[in-house]
Motif scaffolding. Sequence first.
Motif, PDB file in Angstrom:
ATOM      1  N   HIS A 174      26.091  81.100  28.216  1.00 39.24           N
ATOM      2  CA  HIS A 174      26.114  82.337  29.007  1.00 39.24           C
ATOM      3  C   HIS A 174      27.022  82.147  30.213  1.00 39.24           C
ATOM      4  O   HIS A 174      26.648  81.531  31.201  1.00 39.24           O
ATOM      5  CB  HIS A 174      24.697  82.686  29.460  1.00 39.24           C
ATOM      6  CG  HIS A 174      24.402  84.156  29.407  1.00 39.24           C
ATOM      7  ND1 HIS A 174      25.387  85.104  29.280  1.00 39.24           N
ATOM      8  CD2 HIS A 174      23.237  84.840  29.458  1.00 39.24           C
ATOM      9  CE1 HIS A 174      24.835  86.304  29.245  1.00 39.24           C
ATOM     10  NE2 HIS A 174      23.529  86.169  29.348  1.00 39.24           N
ATOM     11  N   LYS A 175      28.243  82.681  30.133  1.00 39.19           N
ATOM     12  CA  LYS A 175      29.196  82.567  31.224  1.00 39.19           C
ATOM     13  C   LYS A 175      29.067  83.690  32.235  1.00 39.19           C
ATOM     14  O   LYS A 175      29.223  83.491  33.438  1.00 39.19           O
ATOM     15  CB  LYS A 175      30.627  82.557  30.669  1.00 39.19           C
ATOM     16  CG  LYS A 175      30.916  81.431  29.692  1.00 39.19           C
ATOM     17  CD  LYS A 175      30.973  80.104  30.388  1.00 39.19           C
ATOM     18  CE  LYS A 175      31.377  78.988  29.431  1.00 39.19           C
ATOM     19  NZ  LYS A 175      31.436  77.679  30.078  1.00 39.19           N
ATOM     20  N   SER A 176      28.822  84.893  31.746  1.00 39.61           N
ATOM     21  CA  SER A 176      28.817  86.068  32.623  1.00 39.61           C
ATOM     22  C   SER A 176      27.978  87.162  31.997  1.00 39.61           C
ATOM     23  O   SER A 176      27.683  87.137  30.782  1.00 39.61           O
ATOM     24  CB  SER A 176      30.256  86.550  32.850  1.00 39.61           C
ATOM     25  OG  SER A 176      30.281  87.796  33.522  1.00 39.61           O
ATOM     26  N   ALA A 177      27.599  88.153  32.803  1.00 38.10           N
ATOM     27  CA  ALA A 177      26.858  89.308  32.282  1.00 38.10           C
ATOM     28  C   ALA A 177      27.706  90.136  31.332  1.00 38.10           C
ATOM     29  O   ALA A 177      27.177  90.877  30.498  1.00 38.10           O
ATOM     30  CB  ALA A 177      26.367  90.178  33.450  1.00 38.10           C
ATOM     31  N   ILE A 178      29.027  90.015  31.421  1.00 43.06           N
ATOM     32  CA  ILE A 178      29.909  90.772  30.533  1.00 43.06           C
ATOM     33  C   ILE A 178      29.792  90.283  29.101  1.00 43.06           C
ATOM     34  O   ILE A 178      30.187  90.974  28.169  1.00 43.06           O
ATOM     35  CB  ILE A 178      31.367  90.681  31.029  1.00 43.06           C
ATOM     36  CG1 ILE A 178      31.441  90.990  32.516  1.00 43.06           C
ATOM     37  CG2 ILE A 178      32.276  91.625  30.292  1.00 43.06           C
ATOM     38  CD1 ILE A 178      32.827  90.893  33.103  1.00 43.06           C
ATOM     39  N   ASP A 179      29.242  89.077  28.900  1.00 40.89           N
ATOM     40  CA  ASP A 179      29.067  88.565  27.538  1.00 40.89           C
ATOM     41  C   ASP A 179      28.260  89.530  26.677  1.00 40.89           C
ATOM     42  O   ASP A 179      28.504  89.646  25.470  1.00 40.89           O
ATOM     43  CB  ASP A 179      28.364  87.208  27.567  1.00 40.89           C
ATOM     44  CG  ASP A 179      29.181  86.147  28.285  1.00 40.89           C
ATOM     45  OD1 ASP A 179      30.395  86.363  28.430  1.00 40.89           O
ATOM     46  OD2 ASP A 179      28.605  85.130  28.703  1.00 40.89           O
ATOM     47  N   TYR A 180      27.281  90.204  27.286  1.00 38.80           N
ATOM     48  CA  TYR A 180      26.445  91.129  26.528  1.00 38.80           C
ATOM     49  C   TYR A 180      27.270  92.221  25.855  1.00 38.80           C
ATOM     50  O   TYR A 180      26.889  92.726  24.786  1.00 38.80           O
ATOM     51  CB  TYR A 180      25.415  91.795  27.453  1.00 38.80           C
ATOM     52  CG  TYR A 180      24.313  90.885  27.926  1.00 38.80           C
ATOM     53  CD1 TYR A 180      23.551  90.153  27.028  1.00 38.80           C
ATOM     54  CD2 TYR A 180      24.017  90.766  29.276  1.00 38.80           C
ATOM     55  CE1 TYR A 180      22.532  89.326  27.464  1.00 38.80           C
ATOM     56  CE2 TYR A 180      22.988  89.953  29.718  1.00 38.80           C
ATOM     57  CZ  TYR A 180      22.259  89.235  28.811  1.00 38.80           C
ATOM     58  OH  TYR A 180      21.249  88.412  29.252  1.00 38.80           O
ATOM     59  N   ILE A 181      28.358  92.610  26.473  1.00 35.58           N
ATOM     60  CA  ILE A 181      29.184  93.704  25.964  1.00 35.58           C
ATOM     61  C   ILE A 181      30.405  93.177  25.217  1.00 35.58           C
ATOM     62  O   ILE A 181      30.787  93.714  24.179  1.00 35.58           O
ATOM     63  CB  ILE A 181      29.645  94.619  27.120  1.00 35.58           C
ATOM     64  CG1 ILE A 181      28.427  95.131  27.901  1.00 35.58           C
ATOM     65  CG2 ILE A 181      30.487  95.769  26.601  1.00 35.58           C
ATOM     66  CD1 ILE A 181      27.487  95.974  27.088  1.00 35.58           C
ATOM     67  N   LEU A 182      31.001  92.111  25.719  1.00 32.89           N
ATOM     68  CA  LEU A 182      32.298  91.674  25.216  1.00 32.89           C
ATOM     69  C   LEU A 182      32.210  91.147  23.786  1.00 32.89           C
ATOM     70  O   LEU A 182      33.063  91.474  22.949  1.00 32.89           O
ATOM     71  CB  LEU A 182      32.868  90.603  26.151  1.00 32.89           C
ATOM     72  CG  LEU A 182      34.393  90.461  26.185  1.00 32.89           C
ATOM     73  CD1 LEU A 182      35.032  91.773  26.577  1.00 32.89           C
ATOM     74  CD2 LEU A 182      34.799  89.364  27.145  1.00 32.89           C
ATOM     75  N   VAL A 183      31.222  90.317  23.483  1.00 35.71           N
ATOM     76  CA  VAL A 183      31.117  89.737  22.140  1.00 35.71           C
ATOM     77  C   VAL A 183      30.827  90.809  21.086  1.00 35.71           C
ATOM     78  O   VAL A 183      31.498  90.851  20.044  1.00 35.71           O
ATOM     79  CB  VAL A 183      30.064  88.613  22.120  1.00 35.71           C
ATOM     80  CG1 VAL A 183      29.911  88.038  20.718  1.00 35.71           C
ATOM     81  CG2 VAL A 183      30.457  87.502  23.093  1.00 35.71           C
ATOM     82  N   PRO A 184      29.841  91.726  21.272  1.00 34.70           N
ATOM     83  CA  PRO A 184      29.667  92.790  20.276  1.00 34.70           C
ATOM     84  C   PRO A 184      30.895  93.684  20.142  1.00 34.70           C
ATOM     85  O   PRO A 184      31.215  94.117  19.026  1.00 34.70           O
ATOM     86  CB  PRO A 184      28.466  93.584  20.826  1.00 34.70           C
ATOM     87  CG  PRO A 184      27.723  92.617  21.675  1.00 34.70           C
ATOM     88  CD  PRO A 184      28.765  91.759  22.297  1.00 34.70           C
ATOM     89  N   LEU A 185      31.590  93.954  21.250  1.00 33.35           N
ATOM     90  CA  LEU A 185      32.799  94.765  21.168  1.00 33.35           C
ATOM     91  C   LEU A 185      33.868  94.087  20.326  1.00 33.35           C
ATOM     92  O   LEU A 185      34.547  94.725  19.515  1.00 33.35           O
ATOM     93  CB  LEU A 185      33.328  95.055  22.572  1.00 33.35           C
ATOM     94  CG  LEU A 185      34.649  95.832  22.661  1.00 33.35           C
ATOM     95  CD1 LEU A 185      34.493  97.221  22.058  1.00 33.35           C
ATOM     96  CD2 LEU A 185      35.126  95.927  24.102  1.00 33.35           C
ATOM     97  N   ALA A 186      34.027  92.773  20.492  1.00 31.72           N
ATOM     98  CA  ALA A 186      35.024  92.040  19.701  1.00 31.72           C
ATOM     99  C   ALA A 186      34.670  92.065  18.220  1.00 31.72           C
ATOM    100  O   ALA A 186      35.544  92.265  17.358  1.00 31.72           O
ATOM    101  CB  ALA A 186      35.129  90.604  20.213  1.00 31.72           C
TER     102      ALA A 186
END
Length: 803
Positions: free
Chosen positions: A221-233
Motif C-alpha cells: 500500500h503506497k498511497s490512497a490512490i491505489d484503491y482507484i488506480l489499480v482497478p482503473l488500469a
Amino acid sequence: MAMRAHFEEGTSLQDHSELKPILAILDAKQRPIQNYNAMETWSRKRGSSLNATKIFVGNLHPMVGQCCFRCVPESVNVNFLKNGSSFGFLNVLHMNEAETRYKGWLARRVCFLLFIWERNLQVHSAVERDARVLQSSRVKNILCHQKYETGNPCEMEDDCLRISLKIKTSISTCFAKFGFWLFQKVLGRVFINVLVSLHQVKILKEFNKKHKVPIIFVSAHKSAIDYILVPLALFCVNLQVPYTICGADLKSVWFRSLLHKLGMIIDPGLPSEPDSDMDSLHKAILISYVSEMLSEGQHLLLFLENIHGYSRRPSPASMLWLCSIKEAVRSAAIPDVAFVPVGVAYDSTVEGRMGHASQHQMNQGMYCFLKIAMSSIYRGLGCSRIDFGQPFLLKNFICRRSLSPTHLSLQDIFLNSSELLSAEKPFDWILPPLLFPEFEEQERHLMVNLSRHLLCSACSYTSVMSTSIFSCLLLFKHPSGVILSQLAQDFLWLLEEILFRNRDVGFGGCLSAVLYNAASLLKEHLVFCIMPGNKDVYILPKNTSEAVEALYMHAEILQDVFKFEALGACAVHAMLMEIVLCSNPGDMNFDVVLSQEELQKKIIQLSLLLSGEVLLLPPCQSFLSIAEDAVDSLVRCGVLIMEEVTEKLIGDLGKKHHDLMWKTSDCLSGSDSDCETSENMKSFKLSQSCPDMFFFLCRMLSPLLRALSWSVDTLQFLEMLTPAASMEELHRFLMKKAQKEKSHYESCTLKMAATAVWVFKDLGILKEEEGDDKVVYLTLGREFHQPEEKKKLQNLIDQFLFV
C-alpha cells in the motif's frame, strides 16, 4: 536495453524559476542516456517550462514479475521471457480513436468515453449472494451454537446482519463506468502518465483463459490512490475488474455507499475480543462471503500493508482475508485460486504532497483524495507505473515444503555463535494463534510464508522512479551536496546498477528531462546554489526534518534493490571495526583478509536484527543462503575481491607486514587444522578501487541502525506504556536527539520510532503484558535492567553503524 517514455506528447511541467540555471545547463549538455536507444527533444516555452515530445521506445528492458522458482516451480512460465519487450506500454490516462471502433473528428474528442462504454463489467446480484451467505452451513452452525449458549437468537441474528451489511457490495454498471471516466479525467490532471506493460497484460489474459480460476491481486500500500488506480488500469486493458478490499477506517456513510457501487468491499475490521463468539461469527460470515464471491468467478484486490503502516509486515486484517481465501479453497467451494503480486510506483504521492500532519486526516476518509487531486497543481505528481507479476496457483505453493523456523535466543545473536549458520527467525506474530485458532502450526507457518512471499514479490516488482534515484544519491552518496554535472554522472551509474539487478525503472528519455522532472518534484526539499562564474549548480538537501524525511521516503525503495549488498557492506564494516579495536593504531594495516564464515555470521546477525521490519527478505531462503548471496553480490559489484589464502597465514593480529586473517577469538591458537578444507580457504579482501560504493552501501542502513542505537537509552522509559504511547514517547526522544545534533533527521521519524519498538519486541527485549484494565502494556526484559546487557545490545547495533 531501452527505457520507456517519461512524458507524453504535448505535456509540460510548471514554471519553476529556481530551476532556470539547471534548465540552461542541461540544455547545453543535452545528450541521450548512455547505452539506451531513447531520443527526446525539448524546447523552451513560457519561460523555463519543459515541453517533451513523444520519444522512441526501444526493444530491450528488464523483465520483472517472473514467479519464484523455489516456491512455485510449476507455475514458472517458459514463455514469459519470449518477445516480452515487443508489446510496449499503455498509458491508461490517454486513449485515442485507435482503441475504439469509431473514426473521425468526433471520435477523437470523446474517444475515452467510447472506450469505457465498450468495456464489459461482470455483475452478479448482491441480494442473492447475501442470502446464500446467511444460509450457508458455516454461518448456520455458528448461530445454532450461540443460540444454545446464550438463548438470545434475535441478538445474534442482528449481529449477523450488521456484519454482512458492512461487507456486502455490488457493481453498478453505469455508475462504475461513469466513475472510471471521472477518475481518468481527475488523474489525468494529476499524473503525466500511468504506464502498464502490455506484455504483463498478455500473460494475465493467457493465464485466465487457460486456468479459469479466480485471481487475487495482492499489492503493498503506497498511497490512497491505489484503491482507484489499480482497478482503473485493469479496466482499461479489458481485464475483469476486481472487488477491492478497502480498509475499515472510512467513517463517511455516503462515501461507503459510493464505494459499494464501484465494487469496493469495506473491511468490517477485526473483532475487539479475539476468540469470542462474535469473533467466530465474524470469521464464519467472512469465509462464506469470500467463498460465494470466488465461486462466482469474481476477482479480488487485497492490500497487505496498512496505508500508513510503520512496519513492513502484513496487517492483521489482510491476514484474515488471506486465511479466509485459504479456507474457501479447502472447503471445496472452488478448486483453486491464483495470486498476482502487483507493484505500484509513483514519482510522488498525494500523502507526500500533503505532509505528514495531514496523513491522519486521510485515514478518516478516503474521499478527501478527490479534494486533494482536484486542487493539485497541473500534473504535480509526475508519473506512475503499475507492474503485474506472473500468476501462480495456491495449491502449487502449498505443495512446496517451506522452511521451519528455529527459535534462536538473543544470547546466540550476541555471541555470534556457530548456531547462527543454521538459524531461522520465526514470524509467528504475523498470524497469532488467536486470529485463527483452528489452524495447526504447520498450516499457520504456511500462511505466514505466503503473506511474506506476496509482500516481498509485490515490492520487488515495483519500478524505481527518478525521484527515488535522485533522493538516494543526495542522502547516501552526497549528503553534503554535489554539483549538477557530478550528480548526472552518478545518476547514470546508479541507473546501470539498478538495471543490472533486473529491476525496472518507471522513466526514460533524455537525461536532462529526467533530472529536471525529478528536481522539479523535489524542489521544496532542496537548495540550489549557483557556483561562481555560473558554470554549474550546487544541489544539497535542506537540513530540516520535513525535507530529509520526504527525501528518505523516496529513497527507501533502493534499500530493497540493494538489500543484499547493504547487509554485506555493514557486516564488512563491523568486522573492520573489531579489527581496529583489537590492533594498535600505529600497527594498523587495512590490507585485511576476511574469512567467509565469519563474514556470513555477521550478515546473519544483521539479518536477524532487521528482517521483518525494514528488509523484506525472501521467506523461501534460509539466512545462510541470504548471507551467501550477500557475499556474492559484493564480489560482483567490486566491493570484495576473492583471495587465495595459504596455510602459512595463521591470522596473527599483532604481526606487521602481513595480511590480517579475521578469526573469532577461539580460533587464534595458531593451529593449521582450520585451513585444511576448501570451504575455510575462501576469503576476501576489501577492494581499494571502489571505496565510494562501499560507503554508499553502508549508509543505506545507517538511518535505521542509528535510530535503534539511540533508542537503547530510552528502553527503561517505555515500560508500562501501551505500544502506541511508547512509539510516540520514543519519537519525541529521537526528535530531541536529532535537533541537538542538527543532523540525521531521517532517523527521528515516527516510522523509525515504531520500527524500533517492533524490533525490540521481536527480539524479546520489550514484552507485552495485559494489565488489570485489560489493556496491553510493554515491559522491559529483566536482564535489560542491568547496564551490562544494555551496553552489549548497544555494541551489537553500533558495530554495523557507519558514522
